[in-house]
Scaffold this motif. Structure first.
Motif, PDB file in Angstrom:
ATOM      1  N   SER A 139      -9.814 -13.139   0.866  1.00 39.46           N
ATOM      2  CA  SER A 139      -9.039 -12.754   2.113  1.00 39.46           C
ATOM      3  C   SER A 139      -7.404 -13.342   2.360  1.00 39.46           C
ATOM      4  O   SER A 139      -6.719 -12.503   2.870  1.00 39.46           O
ATOM      5  CB  SER A 139      -9.768 -13.112   3.273  1.00 39.46           C
ATOM      6  OG  SER A 139      -9.935 -14.999   3.269  1.00 39.46           O
ATOM      7  N   ALA A 143      -4.373 -11.303   2.462  1.00 40.19           N
ATOM      8  CA  ALA A 143      -3.563 -11.362   3.664  1.00 40.19           C
ATOM      9  C   ALA A 143      -1.958 -11.513   3.114  1.00 40.19           C
ATOM     10  O   ALA A 143      -1.037 -10.873   3.825  1.00 40.19           O
ATOM     11  CB  ALA A 143      -3.935 -12.274   4.333  1.00 40.19           C
ATOM     12  N   ARG A 147       0.890  -9.124   3.575  1.00 36.87           N
ATOM     13  CA  ARG A 147       2.349  -9.624   4.607  1.00 36.87           C
ATOM     14  C   ARG A 147       3.343  -9.262   3.633  1.00 36.87           C
ATOM     15  O   ARG A 147       4.469  -9.083   4.233  1.00 36.87           O
ATOM     16  CB  ARG A 147       2.105 -11.192   4.617  1.00 36.87           C
ATOM     17  CG  ARG A 147       3.185 -11.642   5.482  1.00 36.87           C
ATOM     18  CD  ARG A 147       3.199 -11.418   6.806  1.00 36.87           C
ATOM     19  NE  ARG A 147       4.359 -11.664   7.863  1.00 36.87           N
ATOM     20  CZ  ARG A 147       5.244 -11.278   7.973  1.00 36.87           C
ATOM     21  NH1 ARG A 147       5.408  -9.951   7.619  1.00 36.87           N
ATOM     22  NH2 ARG A 147       6.192 -11.963   8.770  1.00 36.87           N
ATOM     23  N   LEU A 357       2.105 -16.315   6.156  1.00 42.42           N
ATOM     24  CA  LEU A 357       1.160 -15.459   7.152  1.00 42.42           C
ATOM     25  C   LEU A 357       1.783 -15.441   8.412  1.00 42.42           C
ATOM     26  O   LEU A 357       1.655 -14.507   9.391  1.00 42.42           O
ATOM     27  CB  LEU A 357      -0.147 -16.194   6.935  1.00 42.42           C
ATOM     28  CG  LEU A 357      -0.942 -15.968   5.670  1.00 42.42           C
ATOM     29  CD1 LEU A 357      -2.252 -16.688   5.786  1.00 42.42           C
ATOM     30  CD2 LEU A 357      -1.248 -14.638   5.327  1.00 42.42           C
TER      31      LEU A 357
END
Length: 630
Positions: A139, A143, A147, A357
């Motif tokens: 994950s 992510a 991004r 993030l």
């Protein structure tokens, strides 16, 4: 002579800041803690399960260890100590139910069963931890990748590629290790609580002495963690430099070999790689000191407890069980005490991943209805754009209308603003003033991605993916049929050379298709753009690598395409500009001249001077073609 405020004098400023250093560290640790829990939020549901498994595993292990007491008593014929109360009394009463002749065998069987149960629960706990670790790492990588794809292209291009590559490939793993520490800490804490409870049940006096001695360990670990945090920041910076240098070297291998600079690049790489090695070695040495420190202090506690037996704090059998429990508790204490120094060593990785993030998000705009089709010509209306680091505008007060059908060439010297104009047209950059419209629809940031789906683009150095020829062409329109793929390839004179490849359209071309010539790569990219069937086709020096016969074939294709669609070409070759219906001349971001090629040649202005050295026969052909079109 000017005097500085006392707080700005370096030595005094440091002295004033020193008392607040722990507070700053605490605030920073809290921020990192929030970042860690944010990364682990989707997986926190596993925590209760892991805590329960850890408690059950610890209970069975603790019970198995406390069964050592009746085992020692049965072996020593001391089965009925009169002072046994509480937990020991219950344990003794349970064991006394078995006949004396089989008591030892029964206790051994119970110990074996407890060990089996403990092992099963421990295995289940480790299996769940493995699943959680894999999910977190997946994950996080996903992510970060998502991004990176969502960051505006203009922002990405200003960042070092090595920094993003290092964050994606390296720091996500280290950040996963940090998040994993949350789950390890919970399981270790659950085990420690169970064992500590059993120690109190065995002998609260010995437990108080042991716990009191253990409280001396955290201050030592705190000193270690501060050193690890400083090293972590340095290691991250060096890792980013190493990734950037690796990326640059791999992209510049041809230049390196051409200039014979292999030894120079190897020396540079060895130097930075050795620095990374040294920093990670220091960080590892600092981090692992927590284990020996904790072990030495635990052994010291054990020695103290043994000496206290003579003071009649506990019986010998109780002390044996107590020491066994304390010995099994020691790895959990080492794990708990090492968490802070481990997190400090991973501090920079947590910060790097969190920065990506939780970095600046694109501004939230009101929902915009995306049109199914963009109708009307593209127009620039008094558009001005300046790069953040630039002094003068790259494009200044540009007003320009592009036809819905026709071929427009954009020319000008280097730095004139041609590439910037294309970036504005594609929505990669947003003008500071003025606006761009497609028909009557303003090209906003919210519509840029949708608009680009109606545009085909080919650059001077097109990127070819490490895939088959078919997959690279289909990248423009994945749902296209085989017939359409071949038609697009034939339109750019690519079908013949593709069919000659070992597996035809199914030939894998490798990273950047280095086994193909520059002209072949450009033809695949041109076929990809044509297959998209775009409303606007943008070519940025896209025909430079084509030979003359191939260029003539493609020019015919372009002229046929331009009868129904808009084609925008940035070119320096006069043979490419000559087929244009309209030419836009830029200089220092300003539109200085525009018109048909023939008319501009006859006008004797910037365009005519730019191509003054072109062959006379080609110039004459251009005049005739231009006259014919008018």
């Amino acid at each position: 002579m000017a005097t500085r405020p006392i707080g700005q004098i370096p030595g005094i400023r440091a002295a004033l800041a020193a008392p607040f250093s722990p507070v700053r560290d605490l605030v920073q640790d809290l921020r990192e803690g929030r970042a860690l829990f944010a990364m682990a939020r989707a997986h926190l549901g596993f925590l209760p399960v892991m805590a329960l498994l850890a408690v059950l595993s610890s209970l069975f292990e603790g019970v198995g260890l406390t069964l050592v007491i009746p085992l020692v008593q049965s072996l020593g014929d001391n089965a009925h100590p009169a002072t046994a109360t509480g937990y020991l009394g219950l344990l003794q009463g349970f064991i006394d139910q078995f006949p004396p002749a089989s008591r030892t065998a029964t206790v051994l069987a119970l110990i074996f069963a407890a060990v089996v149960a403990k092992s099963l629960f421990s295995y289940a706990n480790m299996a769940v931890l493995g699943v959680v670790y894999g999910r977190i790492s997946h994950s996080l990588r996903t992510a970060i990748f998502e991004r990176i794809l969502s960051i505006p292209l203009a922002t990405v291009e200003r960042r070092p590629a090595g920094k993003l590559l290092n964050t994606l490939n390296n720091e996500t793993w280290r950040a996963t290790d940090a998040v994993n520490l949350i789950f390890v800490t919970i399981t270790s804490l659950a085990t420690a609580v169970v064992f500590a409870g059993l120690l109190v049940l065995l002998s609260w006096k010995l437990a108080l002495i042991a716990i009191g001695c253990m409280l001396l360990i955290p201050p030592v670990i705190l000193l270690v963690s501060r050193r690890a945090k400083r090293l972590s920041k340095q290691a991250l910076e060096c890792n980013e430099v190493l990734a950037q240098q690796t990326w640059s070297t791999l992209n510049g291998l041809r230049t390196i070999h051409t200039f014979g600079r292999e030894d120079y690049e190897l020396t540079r790489f060895e130097k930075i790689s050795d620095r990374v090695r040294g920093l990670f070695l220091k960080m590892a040495l600092v981090s692992v000191t927590t284990g020996p420190i904790t072990e030495i202090m635990v052994v010291g506690v054990l020695v103290l407890l043994i000496l206290l037996v003579s003071a009649e704090f506990a019986s010998l059998s109780t002390l044996v069980a107590f020491i066994a429990l304390l010995y099994r508790l020691q790895p959990k204490l080492v794990s708990l005490m090492g968490v802070q120094s481990s997190l400090a060593g991973l501090h920079a990785s947590i910060a790097a991943v969190s920065a990506v993030l939780q970095g600046p998000q694109p501004p939230i705009r009101a929902p915009v209805a995306t049109p199914q089709k963009f109708d009307g010509p593209v127009s620039f209306r008094r558009v001005t754009f300046r790069y953040p680091e630039g002094d003068a505008p790259a494009i200044a007060e540009l007003s320009l209308a592009l036809p819905q059908a026709g071929l427009v060439a954009i020319v000008g010297p280097s730095g004139a603003g041609k590439s910037t104009l294309l970036d504005l047209l594609l929505g990669f950059q947003t003008p500071q003033s003025g606006e761009i419209r497609i028909g009557e629809t303003p090209l906003t940031d919210g519509l840029a991605a949708a608009w680009r789906r109606h545009v085909g683009v080919v650059n001077q150095d097109p990127y070819i993916f490490d895939d088959t020829v078919r997959a690279n062409i289909l990248y423009g329109r994945p749902e296209a049929s085989e017939r359409e793929v071949i038609q697009a390839a034939r339109a750019v004179a690519a079908d013949d050379f593709v069919q000659a490849l070992p597996r035809g359209y199914d030939t894998r071309v490798g990273e950047r298709a280095t086994q193909l010539s520059g002209g072949q790569r450009q033809r695949i990219a041109l076929a990809r753009a044509l297959l998209r069937d775009p409303a606007v086709l943008v070519l940025d020096e896209a025909t430079n690598s084509l030979d003359a016969p191939t260029e003539r074939v493609f020019q015919n294709t372009l002229q046929a395409f331009a009868k129904q669609r808009a084609v925008v070409i940035v070119a320096h070759k006069f043979s490419t500009v000559a087929i244009a219906d309209h030419v836009v001349v830029l200089h220092d971001g300003l539109l200085v001249e525009q018109g048909a090629p023939a008319a501009l040649l006859q006008a004797g202005g910037p365009f005519a001077r730019m191509f003054a050295g072109s062959p006379a026969d080609l110039r004459e052909t251009t005049v005739v073609v231009g006259a014919g079109r008018r």
